[in-house]
Design an enzyme around this catalytic site. Structure first.
Site, mmCIF file in Angstrom:
data_model
loop_
_atom_site.group_PDB
_atom_site.id
_atom_site.type_symbol
_atom_site.label_atom_id
_atom_site.label_comp_id
_atom_site.label_asym_id
_atom_site.label_seq_id
_atom_site.Cartn_x
_atom_site.Cartn_y
_atom_site.Cartn_z
ATOM 1 N N GLU A 127 0.734 -1.388 -0.290
ATOM 2 C CA GLU A 127 0.138 0.639 0.259
ATOM 3 C C GLU A 127 0.839 1.150 0.019
ATOM 4 O O GLU A 127 0.750 1.785 0.568
ATOM 5 C CB GLU A 127 -0.386 0.302 1.234
ATOM 6 C CG GLU A 127 -1.868 -1.023 0.932
ATOM 7 C CD GLU A 127 -3.568 -1.079 2.158
ATOM 8 O OE1 GLU A 127 -3.231 0.311 2.737
ATOM 9 O OE2 GLU A 127 -4.052 -1.972 1.980
ATOM 10 N N GLU B 56 -5.487 -8.570 0.742
ATOM 11 C CA GLU B 56 -5.666 -8.534 2.063
ATOM 12 C C GLU B 56 -7.206 -8.437 2.059
ATOM 13 O O GLU B 56 -8.055 -7.161 0.827
ATOM 14 C CB GLU B 56 -5.552 -7.279 3.126
ATOM 15 C CG GLU B 56 -3.860 -7.591 2.863
ATOM 16 C CD GLU B 56 -3.157 -5.937 3.844
ATOM 17 O OE1 GLU B 56 -4.230 -5.031 4.445
ATOM 18 O OE2 GLU B 56 -2.409 -6.004 3.734
HETATM 19 C C1 GBH Z 1 -4.323 -2.304 5.125
HETATM 20 O O1 GBH Z 1 -4.917 -1.069 5.336
HETATM 21 C C2 GBH Z 1 -3.308 -2.935 6.367
HETATM 22 O O2 GBH Z 1 -2.188 -3.101 4.985
HETATM 23 C C3 GBH Z 1 -2.953 -3.410 7.327
HETATM 24 O O3 GBH Z 1 -2.027 -2.800 7.720
HETATM 25 C C4 GBH Z 1 -3.752 -2.595 8.077
HETATM 26 O O4 GBH Z 1 -4.721 -3.026 9.127
HETATM 27 C C5 GBH Z 1 -5.418 -3.030 7.333
HETATM 28 O O5 GBH Z 1 -5.718 -2.891 5.821
HETATM 29 C C6 GBH Z 1 -6.642 -2.985 8.134
HETATM 30 O O6 GBH Z 1 -7.027 -1.563 8.295
HETATM 31 O O7 GBH Z 1 -8.664 6.580 9.646
HETATM 32 O O8 GBH Z 1 -9.741 7.758 7.859
HETATM 33 O O9 GBH Z 1 -7.849 8.064 7.743
HETATM 34 C C7 GBH Z 1 -6.280 -0.242 4.785
HETATM 35 C C8 GBH Z 1 -5.800 1.053 3.376
HETATM 36 C C9 GBH Z 1 -5.440 2.993 4.631
HETATM 37 C C10 GBH Z 1 -7.284 1.786 5.391
HETATM 38 C C11 GBH Z 1 -5.977 4.314 5.292
HETATM 39 C C12 GBH Z 1 -7.304 3.001 6.621
HETATM 40 C C13 GBH Z 1 -7.590 5.523 7.490
HETATM 41 C C14 GBH Z 1 -8.700 6.031 7.043
HETATM 42 N N1 GBH Z 1 -5.972 1.913 4.962
HETATM 43 N N2 GBH Z 1 -7.121 3.706 5.977
HETATM 44 S S1 GBH Z 1 -8.579 7.156 7.675
#
Ligand code: GBH
Length: 483
Positions: free
Chosen positions: A201, A389
């Protein structure tokens, strides 16, 4: 209640159902139209689960590990929920043999893990730390002994702090350092690991780490610097692809795990599908699109204007170094509609009432896992895809009988897997699926407040309790179909 009784009560020991004897076998079953995911997955489909180093390992001061940006960030007051850190996390560094036994019990075919760069090069560059290499050799040996194929991510956000002290991803030399680390590590593990992913990511660590400042290293650098470091990150990926090929055994496969915005047509009509196709390229212009095409789209550069990154033709050809497979992390949909604008599409912001899982961002749109792999394979001709994922957070509680009944996670998984099956039945080349996550773990800035595991972890005692979703997933794997 013992485990056997639990499974009986929850109906999870049922066979293929009362009509199973009428089914003429997998080949015909696969040809059946997908109806709520009742048809089976292809024989040999690679069911797996995923984790990442800083989220599970703990043992941050052991084995010669150097500090990463996440140690610094999580120990900075106010940055994470309750000040939670990954100091202990799931103590996977010590408990991995036990967790591999659980993976075997579930029937997992693959396990996706990440290497902590600062265990291999504590200062980011220089002399490798043999203890770090040995840990990942022990881990992968144990997986192979259990019949589980390891899939290795080389960077899941835990940049060595020593490199952040030199500017982190804003420093072009860090791209080179990443390639050196990736080449060395793949060389050391490729007798055990056949699939490497350069990065997890890019969008997340670039935009949250340097744009919004909500992830490590917690910076807000502004649009111009952000576009430039995004470019260096893409360059680092390309250099790493080349370095892995140079150092790993012949036949080693190289890819990426990317969270493309999963552009999904609002309505499945030709005009909205076309809008989603355009959106896939434009919404992901500085990530998947540049990695696939070796160029930034005109609209991306136009949108940035004076903030556009500086790049050379040589860098662009490195960035598009061919990969063997593409991994997609699919959680929430990006719904798109046709629109008369220059872009030809518009993204629909989720209405307030849009259903989401426990994490507020995790909108439930199962069709995302049908459309994203389909569009990626059609647009860029990708022939080998993995869902690296997919999973959900739930407000899990241990019930009085000691079990965790995460019916919402089961609902989420059932619907996404049904849509994944739909795509595969139509020929979308998805070879495997990694459920995020095996264990509840350190959910970055959300600390331990958001659980994504199919195995519950009591973080005070490290006791593991498989949830209802683990029983569900075990059945899915056993029968190779959605249950
Ligand atoms: C993945 O990210 C990651 O690869 C993994 O490490 C993580 O544990 C898993 O998913 C579950 O989250 O809080 O509104 O700013 C997923 C993509 C991008 C989702 C950032 C959450 C933050 C949104 N992530 N996003 S916010």
């Amino acid at each position: 209640m013992d485990r056997r009784k639990f499974l009986q009560v929850t109906g999870l020991t049922l066979g293929a159902g009362p009509l199973a004897h009428l089914l003429p076998g997998d080949a015909v079953a696969q040809a059946m139209p997908a109806r709520g995911g009742t048809a089976s997955f292809p024989a040999g489909f690679l069911w797996g689960s995923a984790t990442a180093s800083y989220q599970v390992e703990g043992a941050v001061h052991e084995g010669g590990r150097g500090p990463s940006v996440w140690d610094t960030f999580s120990h900075t007051p106010g940055k994470t929920f309750h000040g939670d850190t990954g100091d202990v996390a799931d103590d996977f560094y010590h408990l991995y043999p036990k967790d591999i036994a659980s993976m075997k019990e579930l029937g997992l075919k693959t396990f996706r893990f990440s290497v902590a760069w600062s265990r291999i090069f504590p200062q980011g560059t220089g002399r490798p730390n043999q203890q770090g290499v040995d840990f990942y050799k022990r881990l992968t040996d144990a997986l192979l002994a259990a019949g589980i194929e390891p899939y290795c991510t080389l960077f899941h956000w835990d940049l060595p702090q020593a490199l952040q002290d030199r500017g982190g991803w804003e420093n072009r030399d860090v791209a080179k350092a990443f390639a050196d680390y990736a080449g060395f590590t793949a060389g050391a593990l490729s007798d055990r690991v056949k699939h490497f992913m350069t990065m997890n990511e890019m969008r997340t660590f670039v935009e949250l780490g340097y744009g919004q400042g909500t992830h490590a290293p917690g910076l807000k650098v502004g649009a111009k610097r952000l576009a430039q470091l995004n470019h260096y990150v893409a360059l680092a990926h390309g250099l790493a692809v080349q370095a892995i090929r140079a150092h790993a055994k012949a036949g080693t496969k190289v890819g990426i795990a990317d969270n493309v915005q999963a552009t999904t047509p609002a309505i499945e009509t030709p005009e909205h599908i076309e809008a989603a196709r355009k959106a896939m390229r434009e919404q992901n212009a500085s990530f998947m699109t540049v990695v696939q095409e070796g160029r930034y789209t005109d609209l991306y550069l136009k949108g940035l204007g004076a903030n556009a990154p500086k790049f050379t033709a040589e860098e662009m050809s490195i960035i598009k170094s061919p990969m063997d497979f593409v991994g997609l992390n699919i959680y929430q949909p990006t719904y798109v509609r046709a629109d008369g604008s220059e872009k030809g599409y518009a993204v629909i912001d989720p209405p307030m009432s849009f259903p989401h899982m426990y994490s507020p961002w995790l909108y439930v749109g199962p069709e995302a896992i049908y459309w994203a792999p389909k569009l990626v394979s059609e647009i860029w001709g990708v022939k080998e895809l993995y869902i690296t994922e997919n999973g959900a957070s739930s407000s899990d509680r241990i019930a009085p009988d000691g079990h965790v009944y995460d019916s919402d996670r089961v609902m989420y998984l059932r619907n996404y897997l049904g849509q994944l099956q739909r795509g595969i039945a139509e020929g979308v080349p998805v070879r495997g699926y990694s459920l995020w996550s095996l264990l509840d773990n350190y959910e970055w800035a959300d600390g331990y407040s958001k659980r994504f595991g199919i195995i519950y972890v009591d973080f005070a005692t490290q006791k593991r309790t498989p949830k209802l979703s683990a029983a569900f997933y075990k059945e899915v794997i056993r029968e190779n179909r959605v249950k």
